[in-house]
Design a protein around this motif. Structure first.
Motif, short mmCIF file in Angstrom:
data_model
loop_
_atom_site.label_atom_id
_atom_site.label_comp_id
_atom_site.label_asym_id
_atom_site.label_seq_id
_atom_site.Cartn_x
_atom_site.Cartn_y
_atom_site.Cartn_z
N MET A 72 0.82 -1.20 0.00
CA MET A 72 0.00 0.00 0.00
C MET A 72 0.86 1.26 0.00
N GLY A 73 1.97 1.25 0.74
CA GLY A 73 2.85 2.40 0.80
C GLY A 73 3.51 2.70 -0.53
N ASN A 74 3.86 1.63 -1.28
CA ASN A 74 4.46 1.84 -2.60
C ASN A 74 3.48 2.46 -3.58
N ALA A 75 2.22 2.07 -3.48
CA ALA A 75 1.20 2.62 -4.39
C ALA A 75 1.00 4.10 -4.11
N ILE A 76 0.98 4.48 -2.85
CA ILE A 76 0.81 5.90 -2.49
C ILE A 76 2.02 6.69 -2.93
N ARG A 77 3.21 6.14 -2.73
CA ARG A 77 4.44 6.81 -3.14
C ARG A 77 4.46 6.98 -4.66
N TRP A 78 4.07 5.93 -5.41
CA TRP A 78 4.02 6.01 -6.87
C TRP A 78 3.01 7.06 -7.32
N MET A 79 1.83 7.09 -6.66
CA MET A 79 0.80 8.05 -7.03
C MET A 79 1.27 9.48 -6.75
N ARG A 80 1.92 9.70 -5.63
CA ARG A 80 2.43 11.03 -5.28
C ARG A 80 3.49 11.47 -6.29
N THR A 81 4.39 10.57 -6.66
CA THR A 81 5.42 10.88 -7.64
C THR A 81 4.80 11.20 -8.99
N ARG A 82 3.82 10.41 -9.40
CA ARG A 82 3.17 10.63 -10.69
C ARG A 82 2.42 11.96 -10.72
N LEU A 83 1.71 12.30 -9.64
CA LEU A 83 0.99 13.57 -9.58
C LEU A 83 1.95 14.75 -9.59
N THR A 84 3.08 14.61 -8.92
CA THR A 84 4.08 15.68 -8.92
C THR A 84 4.63 15.89 -10.32
N LEU A 85 4.93 14.82 -11.01
CA LEU A 85 5.44 14.94 -12.38
C LEU A 85 4.39 15.56 -13.31
N LEU A 86 3.14 15.18 -13.14
CA LEU A 86 2.08 15.76 -13.97
C LEU A 86 1.88 17.25 -13.69
N ALA A 87 2.07 17.64 -12.44
CA ALA A 87 1.85 19.04 -12.07
C ALA A 87 2.92 19.96 -12.64
N VAL A 88 4.15 19.48 -12.78
CA VAL A 88 5.24 20.33 -13.23
C VAL A 88 5.60 20.12 -14.70
N ASP A 89 5.01 19.12 -15.33
CA ASP A 89 5.33 18.83 -16.73
C ASP A 89 4.55 19.75 -17.65
N GLU A 90 5.25 20.50 -18.50
CA GLU A 90 4.60 21.42 -19.42
C GLU A 90 4.73 20.99 -20.87
N THR A 91 5.09 19.76 -21.12
CA THR A 91 5.26 19.32 -22.49
C THR A 91 3.94 19.27 -23.24
N GLY A 92 2.83 19.20 -22.53
CA GLY A 92 1.53 19.13 -23.18
C GLY A 92 0.87 20.48 -23.41
N MET A 93 1.57 21.56 -23.06
CA MET A 93 0.99 22.88 -23.25
C MET A 93 0.86 23.17 -24.73
N SER A 94 -0.31 23.61 -25.13
CA SER A 94 -0.52 23.91 -26.55
C SER A 94 -0.48 25.41 -26.78
N THR A 95 -0.42 25.78 -28.01
CA THR A 95 -0.37 27.19 -28.39
C THR A 95 -1.63 27.91 -27.93
N VAL A 96 -2.76 27.23 -27.96
CA VAL A 96 -4.02 27.85 -27.55
C VAL A 96 -3.96 28.22 -26.06
N GLU A 97 -3.39 27.36 -25.25
CA GLU A 97 -3.29 27.67 -23.82
C GLU A 97 -2.38 28.88 -23.59
#
Length: 66
Positions: A1-26
């Motif tokens: 259970m701890g590994n799943a929470i750690r993985w989810m926290r890491t994934r959410l952090t990466l999604l929050a700071v990743d700007e590769t999906g920003m489009s010109t419209v945004e």
């Protein structure tokens, strides 16, 4: 259970700071929003009440006896 929470926290952090999906419209929407905010701020600062208040403050500061 701890590994799943750690993985989810890491994934959410990466999604929050990743700007590769920003489009010109945004970027365009962000630029328009910033320009609109600047226009509103300019109209507030150059309004008659603000100019007269600042003039009054400067006049009182220059005529104050020390």
């Amino acid at each position: 259970m701890g590994n799943a929470i750690r993985w989810m926290r890491t994934r959410l952090t990466l999604l929050a700071v990743d700007e590769t999906g920003m489009s010109t419209v945004e970027y365009a929407i962000g630029t328009i929003a910033a320009a609109a905010f600047g226009a509103i701020l300019y109209s507030v600062v150059t309004g008659d009440s603000i100019v007269s208040a600042l003039t009054n403050i400067i006049s009182r500061a220059l005529t104050t006896n020390v």
